[in-house]
Design an enzyme around this catalytic site. Structure first.
Site, PDB file in Angstrom:
ATOM      1  N   LYS A 112      -1.704 -14.259  14.339  1.00 21.57           N
ATOM      2  CA  LYS A 112      -3.040 -14.191  14.326  1.00 21.57           C
ATOM      3  C   LYS A 112      -3.712 -15.241  13.162  1.00 21.57           C
ATOM      4  O   LYS A 112      -4.672 -16.163  13.633  1.00 21.57           O
ATOM      5  CB  LYS A 112      -3.583 -12.875  13.462  1.00 21.57           C
ATOM      6  CG  LYS A 112      -5.279 -12.660  13.415  1.00 21.57           C
ATOM      7  CD  LYS A 112      -5.489 -11.134  12.971  1.00 21.57           C
ATOM      8  CE  LYS A 112      -4.855 -10.704  11.554  1.00 21.57           C
ATOM      9  NZ  LYS A 112      -5.569  -9.892  10.566  1.00 21.57           N
ATOM     10  N   THR A 113      -2.930 -15.352  12.002  1.00 23.17           N
ATOM     11  CA  THR A 113      -3.402 -16.450  10.909  1.00 23.17           C
ATOM     12  C   THR A 113      -3.018 -17.945  11.674  1.00 23.17           C
ATOM     13  O   THR A 113      -3.967 -18.742  11.699  1.00 23.17           O
ATOM     14  CB  THR A 113      -2.536 -16.324   9.910  1.00 23.17           C
ATOM     15  OG1 THR A 113      -2.803 -15.079   9.313  1.00 23.17           O
ATOM     16  CG2 THR A 113      -3.019 -17.184   8.910  1.00 23.17           C
ATOM     17  N   SER A 138       0.833  -7.684  12.239  1.00 27.84           N
ATOM     18  CA  SER A 138       1.737  -8.579  11.477  1.00 27.84           C
ATOM     19  C   SER A 138       2.780  -9.100  12.623  1.00 27.84           C
ATOM     20  O   SER A 138       3.356  -8.350  13.280  1.00 27.84           O
ATOM     21  CB  SER A 138       2.563  -7.940  10.329  1.00 27.84           C
ATOM     22  OG  SER A 138       3.319  -8.644   9.651  1.00 27.84           O
ATOM     23  N   LYS A 156      -8.465  -2.416   0.615  1.00 34.13           N
ATOM     24  CA  LYS A 156      -8.474  -1.856   1.975  1.00 34.13           C
ATOM     25  C   LYS A 156      -9.284  -0.537   1.642  1.00 34.13           C
ATOM     26  O   LYS A 156      -9.759  -0.063   2.789  1.00 34.13           O
ATOM     27  CB  LYS A 156      -6.831  -1.602   2.233  1.00 34.13           C
ATOM     28  CG  LYS A 156      -6.342  -2.750   2.886  1.00 34.13           C
ATOM     29  CD  LYS A 156      -6.672  -3.250   3.970  1.00 34.13           C
ATOM     30  CE  LYS A 156      -6.204  -4.674   4.547  1.00 34.13           C
ATOM     31  NZ  LYS A 156      -6.685  -5.109   5.657  1.00 34.13           N
ATOM     32  N   ARG A 174       1.917 -12.103  -1.863  1.00 44.10           N
ATOM     33  CA  ARG A 174       0.386 -12.252  -1.398  1.00 44.10           C
ATOM     34  C   ARG A 174      -0.346 -13.423  -2.333  1.00 44.10           C
ATOM     35  O   ARG A 174       0.155 -13.553  -3.451  1.00 44.10           O
ATOM     36  CB  ARG A 174      -0.121 -10.995  -1.469  1.00 44.10           C
ATOM     37  CG  ARG A 174       0.256  -9.900  -0.420  1.00 44.10           C
ATOM     38  CD  ARG A 174      -0.470 -10.263   0.790  1.00 44.10           C
ATOM     39  NE  ARG A 174      -0.098  -9.008   1.831  1.00 44.10           N
ATOM     40  CZ  ARG A 174      -0.824  -8.771   2.902  1.00 44.10           C
ATOM     41  NH1 ARG A 174      -1.723  -9.472   3.366  1.00 44.10           N
ATOM     42  NH2 ARG A 174      -0.337  -7.835   3.798  1.00 44.10           N
ATOM     43  N   HIS A 183     -10.754  -4.998  12.277  1.00 43.68           N
ATOM     44  CA  HIS A 183      -9.664  -5.478  11.670  1.00 43.68           C
ATOM     45  C   HIS A 183      -9.243  -6.795  12.394  1.00 43.68           C
ATOM     46  O   HIS A 183      -8.249  -6.925  13.092  1.00 43.68           O
ATOM     47  CB  HIS A 183      -8.668  -4.504  11.459  1.00 43.68           C
ATOM     48  CG  HIS A 183      -7.406  -5.089  10.512  1.00 43.68           C
ATOM     49  ND1 HIS A 183      -6.151  -4.533  10.510  1.00 43.68           N
ATOM     50  CD2 HIS A 183      -7.536  -5.756   9.356  1.00 43.68           C
ATOM     51  CE1 HIS A 183      -5.576  -5.171   9.573  1.00 43.68           C
ATOM     52  NE2 HIS A 183      -6.146  -5.905   8.849  1.00 43.68           N
ATOM     53  N   ARG A 189       0.935  -1.307  -0.093  1.00 47.04           N
ATOM     54  CA  ARG A 189      -0.132   0.038   0.085  1.00 47.04           C
ATOM     55  C   ARG A 189       0.818   1.178   0.001  1.00 47.04           C
ATOM     56  O   ARG A 189       1.911   1.327   0.375  1.00 47.04           O
ATOM     57  CB  ARG A 189      -1.013   0.060   1.076  1.00 47.04           C
ATOM     58  CG  ARG A 189      -2.235  -0.915   1.033  1.00 47.04           C
ATOM     59  CD  ARG A 189      -3.048  -1.004   2.451  1.00 47.04           C
ATOM     60  NE  ARG A 189      -2.195  -0.896   3.447  1.00 47.04           N
ATOM     61  CZ  ARG A 189      -2.000  -0.041   4.467  1.00 47.04           C
ATOM     62  NH1 ARG A 189      -2.277   1.008   4.104  1.00 47.04           N
ATOM     63  NH2 ARG A 189      -1.402  -0.327   5.538  1.00 47.04           N
ATOM     64  N   ASP A 213      -9.901 -11.637   8.198  1.00 45.57           N
ATOM     65  CA  ASP A 213      -9.316 -10.269   7.997  1.00 45.57           C
ATOM     66  C   ASP A 213     -10.043  -9.053   8.495  1.00 45.57           C
ATOM     67  O   ASP A 213      -9.883  -8.189   9.154  1.00 45.57           O
ATOM     68  CB  ASP A 213      -8.475  -9.976   6.707  1.00 45.57           C
ATOM     69  CG  ASP A 213      -7.632  -8.495   6.858  1.00 45.57           C
ATOM     70  OD1 ASP A 213      -6.604  -8.918   7.698  1.00 45.57           O
ATOM     71  OD2 ASP A 213      -7.722  -7.977   6.032  1.00 45.57           O
TER      72      ASP A 213
END
Length: 528
Positions: free
Chosen positions: A239-240, A235, A198, A319, A217, A56, A254
């Protein structure tokens, strides 16, 4: 330019002879290959490179300053204002630019899996692979949906159009501009597809609170008994890893809304990081990357077309985009009840936060607003001290409204639905980074499992005298001494100094929240 004129110009573009509307995944893959936008991998995914921008571009993101939103938006570095005049002129130029293209691609779909609150959207793309990305990331319509579809927001994306900062009021050739009044997202000068995802999330973060829905989020899953868990974390916090549970079904990975009905996924797909991806470590993600998926900036072997997920020569931000139904263990539609358990994940490289602690409502609001984790310096020789990182509500780049609005809603919903909130430190223990060691993943899993099972709801705790956190004295499968950070440090004075240092950083960061109640600061923050 009036909203009516904006829609007339858009109507002309969408009904032009070059508009390819609602192509199927196979048709879009064919277009990508024929147009040489990407190549096919050994698993049938499309591999693309995004060029200059591999992530981004927050300094190029703007919101149009309009009468109806001027007093609602939290203006600043995240929500930079741009004039209506600049937007109108740039919008017209981009549409004229796209009209001259041999082909453009249009996807119609939704954001929001709960039909009561879903937002009909459409995405207009210069690139076929961007349209494939939109098809996989947003919620795909049925034929009945399509017949009644009336887009309330439109993304117009022209990656090869470059802005002139002097004429167009931008900071560079790149721009991501949201007009809430005209319901347009205008993107140019960047090929990074994540800007589309986003942008819609930012829009939902504006629209949903207006309907008394908390936008979040986070990832979410649900157990066999219908018990729902939310996982917040920046990050590198796990979390994943921790939300992927074979005994629980994934709601989404997400972006979510929390309404009076419960929790719903905002998206229809996943946008997973795939650096160092392997089937052994993350089998669900690895096996989801099949025909129709999009791989961004992943190096592919020229002959075998096999993806090398360990090669980060293009970027570490590699990604994979794929539809959520590419994963087996999911809930469809992506909706569930109210959360029983909320987990805030942090990777504390200072080594002073407890591996798990139970939060009061005020502490939950405080730590939600703080959005703390830490990053390792490591870029300069001899520098090993961690750097504190704070991202408001675990998603500061995507919040159009004042942060206190989201925190107050969280507090209200915790109270109303009696959700249990835990802070879980997946970072360091026994010392800061360079001295201590990373928290044992098996212990972390055991602690999260105990939280999800309700075993810690009424557990005996002790209060940490620096952060004020309630630390469970016993967790099944975890040695008692691991639970209290001070006990894991050989040098107790060094622990206290480092803990006070981090507590000071929390307090300093919190000074920017001017609309937060004194009660939240007093009862939620560090004691020392």
């Amino acid at each position: 330019m009036s909203t009516v004129n904006v829609q007339i110009e858009l109507h002309e573009l969408l009904n032009g002879s070059n508009a390819q509307v609602q192509l199927s995944v196979p048709q879009l893959v064919e277009k990508v290959l024929v147009r040489e936008e990407g190549q096919l991998t050994s698993t049938g995914a499309v591999s693309v490179a995004t060029g200059k921008y591999t992530g981004r571009s927050p300094k190029d993101k703007f919101t149009v300053k309009e009468a109806s939103t001027a007093n609602k938006i939290d203006w600043g570095a995240v929500n930079q204002p741009i004039s209506e005049e600049h937007f109108d002129k740039l919008y017209t130029k981009v549409l004229e630019y796209l009209k001259e293209k041999e082909e453009i691609f249009v996807f119609k779909g939704f954001a929001g899996a709960d039909h009561s609150y879903r937002l009909p959207i459409q995405v207009v793309n210069e690139y076929a692979w961007h349209n494939l990305f939109a098809h996989q990331l947003f919620i795909r319509p049925t034929q009945d949906d399509l017949a009644k579809h009336d887009a309330q927001f439109t993304i117009v994306s022209a990656p090869t159009f470059k802005a002139d900062p002097i004429l167009d009021g931008t900071n560079s050739e790149t721009f991501i501009i949201v007009s809430f009044e005209k319901r347009i997202v205008l993107i140019g000068g960047t090929e990074y597809a994540g800007e589309m995802k986003k942008s819609i999330f930012s829009i939902m973060n504006y629209l949903l609170p207006e309907q008394d829905i908390l936008s979040m989020h986070c990832s979410a899953n649900v157990g066999e008994e219908g018990d729902v868990a939310l996982f917040f974390g920046l990050s590198g916090t796990g979390k994943t890893t921790l939300s992927a549970d074979p005994n629980r079904k994934l709601i989404g990975d997400d972006e979510h809304g929390w309404s009076d009905n419960g929790v719903f996924n905002i998206e229809g797909g996943c946008y997973a990081k795939c650096v160092n991806l392997s089937r052994e470590k993350e089998p669900q993600i690895f096996d989801a990357i099949t025909f129709g998926s999009v791989l961004e900036n992943v190096v592919i072997d020229e002959n075998t077309r096999i993806a090398d997920y360990n090669d980060v020569s293009l970027t570490e931000n590699t990604r994979a985009a794929y539809p959520i139904n590419a994963i087996d263990n999911i809930v469809l539609p992506s909706v569930a009840g109210h959360p029983n358990t909320i987990v805030f994940l942090t990777a504390d490289a200072f080594g002073v936060l407890p591996p798990i602690s139970k939060l009061s409502k005020e502490q939950a609001m405080y730590h939600f607003l703080s959005g703390y984790t830490s990053k390792l310096a490591g870029t300069e020789r001899g520098v090993t001290s961690p750097q504190a990182t704070f991202s408001t509500c675990f998603g500061s780049p995507f919040l159009p409204l004042d942060a206190s609005r989201y925190a107050e809603m969280l507090g209200e919903k915790i109270d109303k639905h009696n959700a249990q909130v835990f802070l879980v430190n997946t970072g360091w223990t026994g010392g800061e980074y360079g001295v201590g060691k990373r928290m044992n993943l098996a212990y972390t899993r055991a602690m999260v499992q105990a939280a999800l099972n309700g075993e810690l709801n009424n557990a005996e705790t002790m209060k940490d005298d620096i952060f004020g956190l309630e630390i469970p004295l016993h967790v099944p499968g975890v040695p008692d001494e691991v639970l209290t950070p001070e006990k894991t440090w050989a040098d107790k004075e060094a622990y206290k100094a480092k803990a006070l240092e981090l507590a000071g950083k929390f307090k300093e960061n919190f000074k920017k929240f001017t609309n937060v109640s004194e009660e939240t600061v007093k009862l939620g923050g560090p004691l020392a």
